[in-house]
Design a protein around this motif. Structure first.
Motif, short mmCIF file in Angstrom:
data_model
loop_
_atom_site.label_atom_id
_atom_site.label_comp_id
_atom_site.label_asym_id
_atom_site.label_seq_id
_atom_site.Cartn_x
_atom_site.Cartn_y
_atom_site.Cartn_z
N ILE A 46 38.54 54.68 52.63
CA ILE A 46 37.31 54.17 52.77
C ILE A 46 37.42 52.76 53.33
O ILE A 46 38.53 52.09 53.20
CB ILE A 46 36.85 53.96 51.33
N THR A 47 36.62 52.12 54.35
CA THR A 47 36.60 51.03 55.01
C THR A 47 35.18 50.67 55.23
O THR A 47 34.16 51.10 54.80
CB THR A 47 37.44 51.31 56.52
N ALA A 48 35.04 49.72 55.90
CA ALA A 48 33.80 49.16 56.45
C ALA A 48 33.72 48.75 57.72
O ALA A 48 34.72 48.31 58.50
CB ALA A 48 33.35 48.00 55.52
N THR A 49 32.54 48.81 58.41
CA THR A 49 32.36 48.43 60.06
C THR A 49 32.45 47.04 60.04
O THR A 49 32.03 46.30 59.42
CB THR A 49 31.25 49.09 60.57
N ASP A 50 33.02 46.69 61.26
CA ASP A 50 33.02 45.27 61.62
C ASP A 50 31.97 44.82 62.43
O ASP A 50 31.08 45.40 62.23
CB ASP A 50 34.55 45.05 62.68
N GLY A 51 31.86 43.72 63.02
CA GLY A 51 30.61 42.99 63.68
C GLY A 51 30.35 43.71 64.65
O GLY A 51 29.02 43.52 65.09
N ASP A 52 31.15 44.66 65.35
CA ASP A 52 30.91 45.54 66.40
C ASP A 52 30.38 46.96 66.11
O ASP A 52 30.23 47.75 66.87
CB ASP A 52 31.88 45.54 67.53
N GLY A 53 30.36 46.96 64.66
CA GLY A 53 29.63 48.34 64.22
C GLY A 53 31.04 49.45 64.23
O GLY A 53 30.73 50.55 63.97
N ALA A 54 32.16 48.89 64.57
CA ALA A 54 33.56 49.83 64.90
C ALA A 54 34.20 50.00 63.37
O ALA A 54 34.23 49.16 62.49
CB ALA A 54 34.27 49.20 65.99
N TYR A 55 34.79 51.14 63.29
CA TYR A 55 35.84 51.18 61.99
C TYR A 55 36.96 52.27 62.63
O TYR A 55 36.79 52.95 63.49
CB TYR A 55 35.00 52.05 61.02
N LEU A 56 38.02 52.10 61.56
CA LEU A 56 39.27 52.96 61.77
C LEU A 56 39.73 53.80 60.39
O LEU A 56 39.83 52.87 59.61
CB LEU A 56 40.23 52.32 62.68
N LEU A 57 39.87 54.83 60.46
CA LEU A 57 40.44 55.40 59.31
C LEU A 57 41.77 55.98 59.71
O LEU A 57 41.71 56.91 60.57
CB LEU A 57 39.52 56.51 58.81
N GLU A 58 42.81 55.30 59.30
CA GLU A 58 44.23 55.80 59.83
C GLU A 58 45.08 56.94 58.93
O GLU A 58 44.71 56.86 57.73
CB GLU A 58 45.02 54.51 59.88
N ASP A 59 45.78 57.64 59.61
CA ASP A 59 46.67 58.85 58.82
C ASP A 59 45.99 59.52 58.01
O ASP A 59 46.29 59.88 56.94
CB ASP A 59 47.66 57.83 58.20
N VAL A 60 44.73 60.16 58.56
CA VAL A 60 44.14 61.10 57.78
C VAL A 60 44.71 62.70 57.99
O VAL A 60 45.13 62.99 59.14
CB VAL A 60 42.52 61.17 58.27
N PRO A 61 44.84 63.35 56.75
CA PRO A 61 45.50 64.63 56.56
C PRO A 61 44.87 65.46 57.53
O PRO A 61 43.48 65.38 57.67
CB PRO A 61 45.38 64.94 55.36
N ALA A 62 45.48 66.46 57.98
CA ALA A 62 44.71 67.59 59.06
C ALA A 62 43.88 68.68 58.07
O ALA A 62 44.03 68.48 57.00
CB ALA A 62 45.94 68.34 59.72
N GLY A 63 42.89 68.83 58.55
CA GLY A 63 41.98 69.89 57.95
C GLY A 63 40.52 69.32 58.14
O GLY A 63 40.23 68.76 58.73
N ASN A 64 39.91 70.03 57.30
CA ASN A 64 38.32 69.84 57.25
C ASN A 64 37.90 68.75 56.26
O ASN A 64 38.40 68.85 54.96
CB ASN A 64 37.92 71.06 56.92
N HIS A 65 36.93 67.75 56.60
CA HIS A 65 36.96 66.64 55.58
C HIS A 65 35.31 66.30 56.00
O HIS A 65 34.77 66.75 57.08
CB HIS A 65 37.65 65.50 56.17
N THR A 66 34.90 65.55 54.89
CA THR A 66 33.35 65.30 54.88
C THR A 66 33.31 63.55 55.25
O THR A 66 33.90 62.89 54.21
CB THR A 66 32.76 65.53 53.58
N LEU A 67 32.83 63.20 56.05
CA LEU A 67 32.64 61.73 56.61
C LEU A 67 31.38 61.34 56.09
O LEU A 67 30.21 61.66 56.41
CB LEU A 67 32.88 61.53 57.96
N THR A 68 31.20 60.35 55.47
CA THR A 68 30.11 59.63 54.57
C THR A 68 29.79 58.21 55.29
O THR A 68 30.74 57.40 54.92
CB THR A 68 29.95 59.84 53.09
#
Length: 748
Positions: A46-68
């Motif tokens: 889980i994270t939050a967007t910065d002032g430019d609306g950007a975000y980064l989720l690191e080291d996500v396991p391979a496979g199918n995921h639901t992004l909210t």
């Protein structure tokens, strides 16, 4: 050792190959959205967007995921992603505004949740997103952003006010909190003055009688304050601002989870302790105020999603207005004039869905209001307790009938130091105890996709006035998604409860006189409503037009004209009429500009029969023309500009014989501008100007140099016989002022 190092290198490489990064940008179609929550369904991602609306989720396991992706004021977006080992994934997301003004779920019109467009009863809405465009210290001021709703100050010294809907006075407006008639009679003005803005989900307004569901006092309309569900509220929210006049407002709320229960705690504090006399009449232009309100709501998880919640609120306020030299040592004295009010108020509200197969709900509320007031040398000491219990059955019959059957009991105990609670000879105190039981029924019949019919009936019994019948019928026709027609007819009633604070506030200058045994008031109302939604490429236009007509009998009228030292109350020998038309528009362009505007024409008058002749008398404090406007423009880098305002046409004011002050107020406008900067992680900084045209009434108090009327009978110094008067009022005496504030919302 070399073999071990080689094995670890291969192991780390394999893990890295099975993971990847997800990065992206979140916008609203025009600019980046900062502070949006971005999460996966797996823990710790889980994270939050910065002032430019950007975000980064690191080291996500391979496979199918639901992004909210979620952000307050926008619809939540979910996306199904397939993460490939060692391959970075980029996601661009555009959030759509959760337009509460179009498809908000409302409950006030029919006592059950329906989308606003499906409701056969027209309901107008104000959300926190809307009233944040012009920050106010109380909801009493915020509801003025609704076309046809006017917060009216009735006293130039103590600044007591009430809320007018379609030109009708405050006693005809019922105020609910979460559907409960928690605010009434003595405490009307305090119902909206101390509610923390941070705990409000939305405010719903129904114009016209609603007594068939809500009983006494819902004659002119009702305002329902819907508080947030603790489970859906932000974890932390806060709003703080101050003005160049010295006003300070702090509002904060926090959510607490405790097993299957969740709690929302809100605190509101307002302080104004700077004496200002800009018009040089030796009286405070605005009352000095010190107010704190604490609100706590709990909701509980139950089997089959049954509802259960309980909420409590406590309000304390100390306010005064008067001569600049006044201090508390002069409270009640006749040497230096002041109007001082101490208020204590406690409320309890609950909802419980019974554990049956059928949907049966029980609601209850209790409020205790204590007021210790002095208006010059006139004391007003009052205590009011109101208990309310209601049970109703919500039943769906087939696919077309939605049925509601319920019973309610309201019990009011009222005591004060006036003749209202005294025996006929004045030797014994007799508090008023008023039970008011009632039953109600409603059926909403969906004839087909285009036609809907609603019928309702309520019977209440008052021991002094007997049975009161309140029927209602409404019809909705939607030939297509762009056009909706509504027609409704209903009745309203109000059990006599004359001595409320708004009347007592005037007794510092006028004596209250009751000439007869007052009868309950009745009203009959018809409404026609048309809504047009016009989507086009360059813009989206929404038009809402309502015509209304209300007929009142037994109206309780305050006569200000016969004797300038008195207010004489009696049932009207004749009838009263409130009629008019209101138009609301909402225009959203395909560039970042949104406009909202409203205009109302309202004619409120009474026909009084005296000695065989009929006389038409215009209602006090009811301008025929009024309107509001809101414009929002979004700029790059998370800046925005909001321009808001209200304008009013001439309204009739209470004047004295040979008064030099005009009987009608001038046209005037109060406008505000706000600049907002959205920072990272839900932080906002805002500043602006209120009343940018610096409008203040030219005339205010009559004879402020003789507030106790000690020299009023002197024919030399006072040839016209004027008396000290605080009732000639139509707008705040506050001029232009600067404000600066900060808002914060953390997650959901």
């Amino acid at each position: 050792m070399k073999q071990l190092y080689f094995i670890l290198t291969i192991f780390v490489a394999c893990i890295s190959y099975g993971q990847s990064n997800i990065k992206g940008i979140v916008t609203d179609g025009y600019q980046p959205v900062a502070g949006a929550t971005v999460s996966l369904e797996i823990p710790n991602y889980i994270t939050a967007t910065d002032g430019d609306g950007a975000y980064l989720l690191e080291d996500v396991p391979a496979g199918n995921h639901t992004l909210t992706i979620s952000y307050i004021g926008f619809k939540t977006v979910t996306k199904q992603l397939s993460v490939t080992p060692g391959k970075e994934l980029t996601v661009i997301t555009t959030l759509k505004e959760d337009d509460k003004a179009l498809e908000e779920v409302v409950i006030t019109g029919t006592m059950k949740e329906v989308s606003r467009s499906d409701s056969p009863i027209p309901v107008e809405i104000i959300t926190p997103k809307l009233f944040r465009k012009n920050p106010t210290a109380s909801l009493f001021e915020a509801v003025g952003m609704i076309n046809g709703v006017m917060p009216q100050l009735n006293c130039n010294v103590c600044n007591t006010g009430d809320i007018h809907i379609n030109g009708m006075e405050g006693p005809y407006t019922m105020i609910l909190i979460d559907g409960m008639p928690i605010v009434s009679a003595l405490s009307t003005v305090y119902g909206l003055s101390g509610i923390p803005n941070s705990i409000v989900e939305r405010i719903e307004v129904v114009k016209g009688p609603a007594s068939s569901l809500y009983g006494s006092e819902a004659m002119g309309g009702l305002i329902n304050v819907i508080t947030k569900s603790p489970s859906k509220a932000p974890t932390v929210s806060a709003d703080y601002f101050f003005t160049s006049w010295g006003e300070l407002s702090a509002d904060a709320a926090v959510k607490i989870n405790a097993g299957k229960a969740s709690s929302l705690l809100g605190i509101n504090y307002f302080n104004y302790n700077v004496k200002a006399d800009k018009n040089n009449d030796n009286f405070t232009d605005v009352t000095q105020q010190n107010r704190i309100s604490i609100f706590n709501k709990w909701s509980f998880e139950r089997k089959e999603n049954r509802l259960a919640s309980i909420a409590a609120r406590y309000v304390y306020e100390d306010r005064w207005g008067g001569e600049m030299q006044w201090t508390k040592q002069f409270r009640g004295s006749d040497s230096i004039y002041g109007e001082s009010i101490y208020t204590k108020r406690a409320e309890l509200i609950g909802l419980y869905q019974l554990p049956f197969t059928e949907k049966i709900f029980t609601q209850f509320s209790y409020n205790w209001h204590n007021q210790n007031s002095w208006y010059g040398t006139t004391p007003y000491m009052a205590t009011q307790q109101v208990g309310f219990l209601q049970t109703y059955w919500d039943k769906q019959f087939g696919e077309n009938h939605t049925f509601l059957l319920g019973a309610a009991l309201r019990y009011t105990r009222y005591d004060d130091n006036t003749p209202a609670t005294a025996s006929a000879d004045g030797t014994e105190n007799r508090p008023q105890n008023t039970p008011l039981p009632g039953i109600f029924v409603q059926d909403e019949w969906t004839l087909n996709d285009k036609h809907k019919l609603l019928g309702g009936y309520r019977f209440d019994y008052d021991r002094n006035h007997g049975g009161v019948h309140s029927p209602r019928v409404a019809y909705k026709f939607s030939p297509d998604v762009q056009n909706t027609f509504r027609a409704s007819f209903g009745t309203g009633f109000r059990v006599v409860n004359l001595f409320t604070e708004d009347h007592a506030a005037l007794t510092g200058a006028r004596q209250v006189v009751i000439t007869e045994s007052l009868k309950p008031e009745r009203s009959y109302n018809g409404n026609l409503n048309y809504v047009w939604k016009f989507p086009a490429k360059p813009f989206i236009l929404n038009l809402d037009v309502t015509a209304f007509y209300s007929y009142f009998t037994n109206k309780i009228v305050g006569d200000f004209d016969t004797d300038p030292t008195k207010i004489i109350y009696a049932n009207l020998n004749g009838h009263a009429i409130s009629q008019g038309i209101s138009v609301n528009t909402d225009l959203q362009f395909n560039f970042p500009l949104k406009l909202m505007a409203g205009i109302s024409y309202i004619d409120v008058f009474r026909i009084e029969n005296t000695l065989g002749e009929s006389q038409r008398i215009q209602q006090l404090h009811a301008p025929k023309w009024s309107g509001n406007f809101i414009a929002t423009y979004s700029l790059p880098n998370n800046y925005s500009v909001d321009v808001t305002g209200n304008w009013y046409g001439p309204m009739r004011l209470p004047i004295q014989p040979n008064d030099y002050r005009p009987e009608y107020s001038p046209w005037y406008c109060t406008a505000n501008i706000q600049f907002t900067k959205k920072m990272d992680y839900g932080l906002e900084i805002y500043c602006g100007f209120k009343n940018i045209f610096d409008f203040v009434p030219r005339y205010s108090l009559m004879r402020p140099f003789d507030p106790f009327n000690k020299d009023a009978d002197n024919p030399v110094s006072n040839p016209n016989g004027y008396t000290f008067d605080t009732a000639y009022n139509y707008a705040s005496l506050q001029g232009r002022r600067v404000f600066l504030g900060m808002r914060y919302n953390l997650g959901i």
